[in-house]
Design an enzyme around this catalytic site. Structure first.
Site, PDB file in Angstrom:
ATOM      1  N   HIS A  31      19.864  29.417  -4.736  1.00 47.67           N
ATOM      2  CA  HIS A  31      18.528  30.038  -4.965  1.00 47.67           C
ATOM      3  C   HIS A  31      17.719  30.653  -3.742  1.00 47.67           C
ATOM      4  O   HIS A  31      16.882  31.072  -3.880  1.00 47.67           O
ATOM      5  CB  HIS A  31      17.450  29.405  -5.864  1.00 47.67           C
ATOM      6  CG  HIS A  31      17.910  29.113  -7.200  1.00 47.67           C
ATOM      7  ND1 HIS A  31      19.055  28.171  -7.714  1.00 47.67           N
ATOM      8  CD2 HIS A  31      17.382  29.696  -8.476  1.00 47.67           C
ATOM      9  CE1 HIS A  31      19.090  28.308  -9.002  1.00 47.67           C
ATOM     10  NE2 HIS A  31      18.140  29.232  -9.635  1.00 47.67           N
ATOM     11  N   SER A  62      22.380  29.899 -11.818  1.00 46.18           N
ATOM     12  CA  SER A  62      21.320  29.227 -12.326  1.00 46.18           C
ATOM     13  C   SER A  62      21.555  28.695 -13.806  1.00 46.18           C
ATOM     14  O   SER A  62      22.552  28.021 -14.051  1.00 46.18           O
ATOM     15  CB  SER A  62      19.981  30.048 -12.179  1.00 46.18           C
ATOM     16  OG  SER A  62      18.769  29.298 -12.457  1.00 46.18           O
ATOM     17  N   GLU A 106      23.936  22.856  -6.785  1.00 48.73           N
ATOM     18  CA  GLU A 106      22.706  23.628  -6.068  1.00 48.73           C
ATOM     19  C   GLU A 106      21.655  23.515  -6.924  1.00 48.73           C
ATOM     20  O   GLU A 106      21.841  23.216  -8.377  1.00 48.73           O
ATOM     21  CB  GLU A 106      22.919  25.004  -5.646  1.00 48.73           C
ATOM     22  CG  GLU A 106      23.537  25.923  -7.013  1.00 48.73           C
ATOM     23  CD  GLU A 106      22.295  26.368  -7.670  1.00 48.73           C
ATOM     24  OE1 GLU A 106      21.164  26.571  -6.997  1.00 48.73           O
ATOM     25  OE2 GLU A 106      22.407  26.702  -8.793  1.00 48.73           O
TER      26      GLU A 106
END
Length: 291
Positions: A262, A96, A195
């Site tokens: 995630h 992230s 992502e």
């Protein structure tokens, strides 16, 4: 050492991560400021940078596991002492917002790292399979292979072919935020990992279009598409539509459906090491980040 370079973390979740890491025979040490809070940041920039440099300077520390993402890593990466990183390389795990840290470490020290769950562990999202995957990437020297999963939303995103190159990237938003900075990697010949989470299709479109217009994708060898979780809005166009449109005409192999990101059952992959993307077999195989 467990560090919080981005957003504030919850001690009870980190306690679960410590339990997990201890069960692998590791000795987790919580960085001095890992539980600090400063608004949406895990302490001030000075405190977060100090913890990173402490971890890189300590010869007893052999790995660094970030507690979580959130926001804030970009604010401290320029304060990392890259001399320390190069002098005593150690694996760094996270994902992230931690993509910003991993890109900086790649730029400053060519340090390979690990894109996987942080120490603030959530059993409801990161299952036993997720734990086993993180363990393998951190503690073995075997190649990591991730297979496309038909149950993943992005599984239908595919352009046939086979590509080899260094796996770079991670979170799409953080990659785009690195454009124009010295941390944006040269993606020529690379396999690009993408992502993201909670970005509606039009924002995914905007980010991919910016990468295209900037020339960042001109020399990419292939694209590994992970989980795009919670990326929906009221329009008929889906995130799969956008990914197919913006990646499908690049003339390179693209493989979607990889459980990296995630979403539930998130798997771990090294970044900054050679990888093979094989759409015929539906696999991404990456050489280890540890020795």
């Amino acid at each position: 050492m467990l560090v919080s370079p981005s957003g504030p973390t919850r001690p009870e979740l980190v306690a679960r991560g410590i339990e997990l890491l201890t069960g692998w025979g590791l000795r987790p040490v919580v960085a001095p400021n890992a539980y600090a809070r400063h608004g949406y940041l895990a302490g001030t920039d000075d405190l977060r940078a100090a913890d990173l440099n402490t971890a890189f300077a300590d010869p007893e520390v052999r790995g660094i596991v970030c507690t979580r993402g959130g926001y804030g890593a970009q604010r401290v990466v320029d304060a990392i002492d890259m001399t320390l990183v190069r002098r005593d390389p150690k694996v760094v795990a996270g994902f992230s917002d931690i993509t910003a840290l991993q890109l900086a470490l790649w730029r400053g020290a060519r340090l390979a790292s690990v894109h996987g769950p942080g120490a603030a562990w959530r059993d409801e999202r990161t299952s036993l399979r997720s734990a086993e995957s993180l363990h393998a990437a951190l503690m073995t020297t075997e190649p990591v292979t991730v297979a496309a999963d038909p149950t993943e939303e992005t599984f239908g995103v595919r352009v046939p072919g086979r590509a080899r190159g260094t796996l770079l990237g991670g979170n799409l938003c953080l990659l785009v935020a690195s454009l124009g900075t010295r941390d944006m990697p040269d993606l020529t010949g690379a396999v690009l990992l993408l992502e993201d989470v909670q970005e509606p299709p039009y924002k995914v479109d905007r980010m991919l279009t910016q990468l295209r217009r900037s020339g960042a994708l001109d020399g990419v060898a292939g694209v590994a598409v992970g989980q795009f979780t919670g990326c929906a809005d009221g329009w008929d166009t889906t995130v799969v539509d956008v990914l197919t449109d913006r990646l499908g005409d690049l003339g390179i192999p693209v493989l979607g459906g990889l459980p990296i990101g995630h979403g539930p059952h998130q798997l771990t992959v090294p970044v900054g090491t050679p990888a093979t993307l094989d759409t015929d077999h539906g696999t991404l195989t990456v050489t280890p980040a540890v020795h």
